[in-house]
Design a protein around this motif. Structure first.
Motif, PDB file in Angstrom:
ATOM      1  N   LYS A   3       0.847  -1.185   0.000  1.00 29.98           N
ATOM      2  CA  LYS A   3       0.000   0.000   0.000  1.00 29.98           C
ATOM      3  C   LYS A   3       0.884   1.236   0.000  1.00 29.98           C
ATOM      4  O   LYS A   3       1.832   1.322   0.767  1.00 29.98           O
ATOM      5  CB  LYS A   3      -0.912  -0.006   1.230  1.00 29.98           C
ATOM      6  N   VAL A  26      -2.762  -7.517  -4.110  1.00 25.87           N
ATOM      7  CA  VAL A  26      -3.881  -7.714  -3.192  1.00 25.87           C
ATOM      8  C   VAL A  26      -4.327  -9.168  -3.236  1.00 25.87           C
ATOM      9  O   VAL A  26      -4.490  -9.752  -4.306  1.00 25.87           O
ATOM     10  CB  VAL A  26      -5.048  -6.776  -3.576  1.00 25.87           C
ATOM     11  N   THR A  29     -10.405  -8.367  -1.960  1.00 27.19           N
ATOM     12  CA  THR A  29     -11.004  -7.056  -1.733  1.00 27.19           C
ATOM     13  C   THR A  29     -12.423  -7.234  -1.212  1.00 27.19           C
ATOM     14  O   THR A  29     -13.175  -8.071  -1.725  1.00 27.19           O
ATOM     15  CB  THR A  29     -11.043  -6.243  -3.050  1.00 27.19           C
ATOM     16  N   TYR A  69     -11.428  -9.553   7.631  1.00 31.04           N
ATOM     17  CA  TYR A  69     -10.515  -8.479   7.255  1.00 31.04           C
ATOM     18  C   TYR A  69     -10.174  -7.654   8.488  1.00 31.04           C
ATOM     19  O   TYR A  69     -10.758  -7.835   9.553  1.00 31.04           O
ATOM     20  CB  TYR A  69     -11.165  -7.563   6.204  1.00 31.04           C
ATOM     21  N   GLY A  73      -6.974  -2.335   6.719  1.00 31.58           N
ATOM     22  CA  GLY A  73      -6.997  -2.579   5.281  1.00 31.58           C
ATOM     23  C   GLY A  73      -7.955  -1.684   4.512  1.00 31.58           C
ATOM     24  O   GLY A  73      -8.076  -1.806   3.290  1.00 31.58           O
ATOM     25  N   VAL A 127     -12.098  -2.466   1.449  1.00 28.03           N
ATOM     26  CA  VAL A 127     -11.066  -3.018   2.319  1.00 28.03           C
ATOM     27  C   VAL A 127     -10.281  -4.062   1.539  1.00 28.03           C
ATOM     28  O   VAL A 127     -10.868  -4.851   0.788  1.00 28.03           O
ATOM     29  CB  VAL A 127     -11.688  -3.671   3.573  1.00 28.03           C
ATOM     30  N   LYS A 129      -6.823  -6.997   1.578  1.00 26.27           N
ATOM     31  CA  LYS A 129      -5.817  -7.742   2.343  1.00 26.27           C
ATOM     32  C   LYS A 129      -4.957  -8.519   1.378  1.00 26.27           C
ATOM     33  O   LYS A 129      -5.263  -8.656   0.202  1.00 26.27           O
ATOM     34  CB  LYS A 129      -6.431  -8.658   3.389  1.00 26.27           C
TER      35      LYS A 129
END
Length: 129
Positions: A3, A26, A29, A69, A73, A127, A129
């Motif tokens: 990020k 990623v 999402t 999550y 994030g 969000v 991860k």
């Protein structure tokens, strides 16, 4: 996940957001529907803006963690409110939550004519991860 925040200026730092957030590599999402001050039984709150903001934050956090999550994030946060003037004095509540979770997100705040039933504020998040 990688990020990177993009902030050509410094003034947004006082408002707890970034001008842009780039994410790479990623794993997944999560797109969260707008979360507002709605009780577990589906009843919309008729309380004041502060109470509704606190409940909306709690509901958003519940959705995010239930999905597996982390709030850290969050890369995009949209805030919808029936009154920015009424919301603004309580904005530190949101900023403290953002700081506690070390969230770095792009944000948009919109004042809208109305939300569902008696609701005054709604938080929508993306969000990763």
């Amino acid at each position: 996940m990688e990020k990177r925040t993009v902030n050509p200026w410094k003034w947004q730092n006082e408002r707890s957001y970034s001008q842009a957030v780039e994410v790479k590599n990623v794993q997944s999402t999560l797109y969260c529907s707008g979360q507002a001050a709605i009780a577990p039984d589906g009843t919309s709150s008729n309380k004041d803006m502060k109470s509704q903001l606190e409940q909306a934050i709690a509901n958003l956090e519940e959705v995010i963690t239930t999905a597996g999550y982390k709030c850290s994030g969050i890369v995009r946060l949209n805030i919808y409110t029936t009154s920015t003037e009424e919301l603004w004095p309580h904005f530190p509540i949101l900023q403290e939550w953002i700081g506690r979770h070390k969230i770095q997100q792009a944000v948009t705040m919109l004042e809208v004519k109305g939300l569902f039933e008696t609701l005054k504020v709604e938080l929508e998040a993306t969000v990763v991860k």
